[in-house]
Motif scaffolding. Structure first.
Motif, mmCIF file in Angstrom:
data_model
loop_
_atom_site.group_PDB
_atom_site.id
_atom_site.type_symbol
_atom_site.label_atom_id
_atom_site.label_comp_id
_atom_site.label_asym_id
_atom_site.label_seq_id
_atom_site.Cartn_x
_atom_site.Cartn_y
_atom_site.Cartn_z
ATOM 1 N N GLY A 1 23.615 140.413 -5.979
ATOM 2 C CA GLY A 1 24.558 139.959 -7.024
ATOM 3 C C GLY A 1 25.751 139.898 -6.859
ATOM 4 O O GLY A 1 26.510 139.604 -7.474
ATOM 5 N N LYS B 1 26.821 136.751 -2.435
ATOM 6 C CA LYS B 1 26.633 136.256 -0.951
ATOM 7 C C LYS B 1 26.173 134.573 -1.040
ATOM 8 O O LYS B 1 26.604 133.763 -0.257
ATOM 9 N N SER B 2 24.808 134.588 -1.709
ATOM 10 C CA SER B 2 24.639 133.256 -1.720
ATOM 11 C C SER B 2 25.354 131.941 -2.348
ATOM 12 O O SER B 2 25.513 130.837 -1.960
ATOM 13 N N THR B 3 26.119 132.722 -3.529
ATOM 14 C CA THR B 3 27.193 131.567 -4.031
ATOM 15 C C THR B 3 28.134 131.089 -2.816
ATOM 16 O O THR B 3 28.626 130.051 -3.017
HETATM 17 P P1 ADP Z 1 23.647 137.601 -3.980
HETATM 18 O O1 ADP Z 1 23.487 136.458 -3.284
HETATM 19 O O2 ADP Z 1 24.891 138.290 -3.337
HETATM 20 O O3 ADP Z 1 22.560 138.275 -4.341
HETATM 21 P P2 ADP Z 1 24.480 135.704 -5.836
HETATM 22 O O4 ADP Z 1 25.652 134.830 -5.249
HETATM 23 O O5 ADP Z 1 22.981 135.027 -5.844
HETATM 24 O O6 ADP Z 1 24.610 137.113 -5.113
HETATM 25 O O7 ADP Z 1 24.966 135.885 -7.396
HETATM 26 C C1 ADP Z 1 26.151 136.291 -7.682
HETATM 27 C C2 ADP Z 1 26.066 136.603 -9.277
HETATM 28 O O8 ADP Z 1 25.943 135.025 -9.893
HETATM 29 C C3 ADP Z 1 24.985 137.318 -9.856
HETATM 30 O O9 ADP Z 1 25.781 138.005 -10.936
HETATM 31 C C4 ADP Z 1 24.039 136.374 -10.259
HETATM 32 O O10 ADP Z 1 23.166 136.805 -11.039
HETATM 33 C C5 ADP Z 1 24.813 135.206 -10.680
HETATM 34 N N1 ADP Z 1 24.280 133.980 -10.451
HETATM 35 C C6 ADP Z 1 23.563 133.282 -9.195
HETATM 36 N N2 ADP Z 1 22.996 132.284 -9.279
HETATM 37 C C7 ADP Z 1 23.112 132.073 -10.645
HETATM 38 C C8 ADP Z 1 22.492 130.859 -11.644
HETATM 39 N N3 ADP Z 1 21.910 129.740 -11.145
HETATM 40 N N4 ADP Z 1 22.959 130.827 -12.898
HETATM 41 C C9 ADP Z 1 23.515 131.974 -13.630
HETATM 42 N N5 ADP Z 1 23.959 133.167 -12.737
HETATM 43 C C10 ADP Z 1 23.844 132.909 -11.487
#
Ligand code: ADP
Ligand code: ADP
Length: 225
Positions: free
Chosen positions: A39, A42-44
């Motif tokens: 959370g 990273k993915s974002t």
């Molecule tokens: P990681 O890859 O480090 O686990 P993410 O980039 O997936 O983190 O997520 C960062 C934050 O954005 C988290 O709080 C996650 O819940 C939120 N998040 C990610 N994707 C979505 C989405 N499609 N809709 C709403 N919130 C999202």
């Protein structure tokens, strides 16, 4: 030379901030692991760098060119022609054979079918998948499916390979095999790699680890591995 860069990038999903000013610069040919808690963003960050998401503020530069100000069509061409992708669950198209799955990026890029399949086939021996060309994804083991997904990510000779938890669905031995192949192939063709992982053993394959915490990258936490 810098291949790809994020400068002070912020991104929110509605009211949820995912990135709050993240900056990273990755050199051409470098293999970088993006790590950090679940959370943390990273993915974002990977999706912003890859032109899948457009930042709310800040800049993304690829080869010095602004990606964040491109049109959707331009970003989609950039992804198709210059980037490769591998995700956690291979995401192979189940109706297609393994070879057809690998050929997809070439077909989307306008390469003729015979030529695309010939190029696709050349990856099977290289990734220890000889004889798997005509199988469908349901007939492959997890490690085989992920190697097919890796071949698909690399077949078009991308400048940057984006890999989001590419070993996340595999046991650790199979995961290390996939990472060995990924790193060898990327080095052989000089591909820059941005690898998101929460596994230290996977991050250890990278030249450098970048830690994301709470939507930010702390420059002091950059670790040369
Ligand atoms: P990681 O890859 O480090 O686990 P993410 O980039 O997936 O983190 O997520 C960062 C934050 O954005 C988290 O709080 C996650 O819940 C939120 N998040 C990610 N994707 C979505 C989405 N499609 N809709 C709403 N919130 C999202
Ligand atoms: P990752 O391992 O990449 O962090 P997640 O399991 O966090 O993936 O998320 C899987 C999918 O769900 C992603 O497409 C992500 O964008 C989306 N997602 C993550 N968090 C949220 C959320 N809070 N609300 C809606 N979608 C989310």
């Amino acid at each position: 030379t810098i291949a790809i860069e994020a400068r002070d990038v912020a991104f929110s999903f509605g009211q949820t901030p995912a990135l709050r000013g993240a900056s990273i610069a990755v050199d051409a040919g470098e293999i970088v692991a993006v790590t950090g808690p679940s959370g943390s963003g990273k993915s974002t960050l990977l999706h912003c760098l890859a032109g899948i998401l457009v930042p709310d503020s800040g800049e993304i530069l690829f080869g010095g060119v602004r990606v964040d100000s491109m049109t959707e069509t331009q970003r989609s061409s950039l992804r198709r022609d210059r980037f490769g992708f591998v995700f956690q669950f291979g995401q192979l198209v189940p109706e297609l054979t393994a070879a057809e799955n690998v050929a997809l990026p070439l077909l989307f890029g306008g390469v003729r079918r015979a030529e695309a399949l010939r190029k696709a086939h050349s990856w099977f021996a290289r990734l220890g998948l000889e004889g798997m060309e005509q199988r469908r994804s349901g007939e492959l083991s997890g490690g085989q499916a992920q190697r097919v997904a890796l071949a698909r990510g690399l077949v078009a000779g991308p400048e940057v390979l984006f890999a989001d938890e590419p070993t996340g669905a595999l046991d650790s031995l199979t995961g290390e095999h996939v990472m060995d192949l990924l790193v060898d192939a990327a080095r052989a063709q000089g591909t820059t790699v941005i690898l998101v992982t929460h596994e230290p053993r996977v991050a250890a394959y990278a030249d450098r680890e970048i830690i994301v915490r709470d939507g930010r990258v702390n420059a002091l936490e950059r670790i040369a591995s």
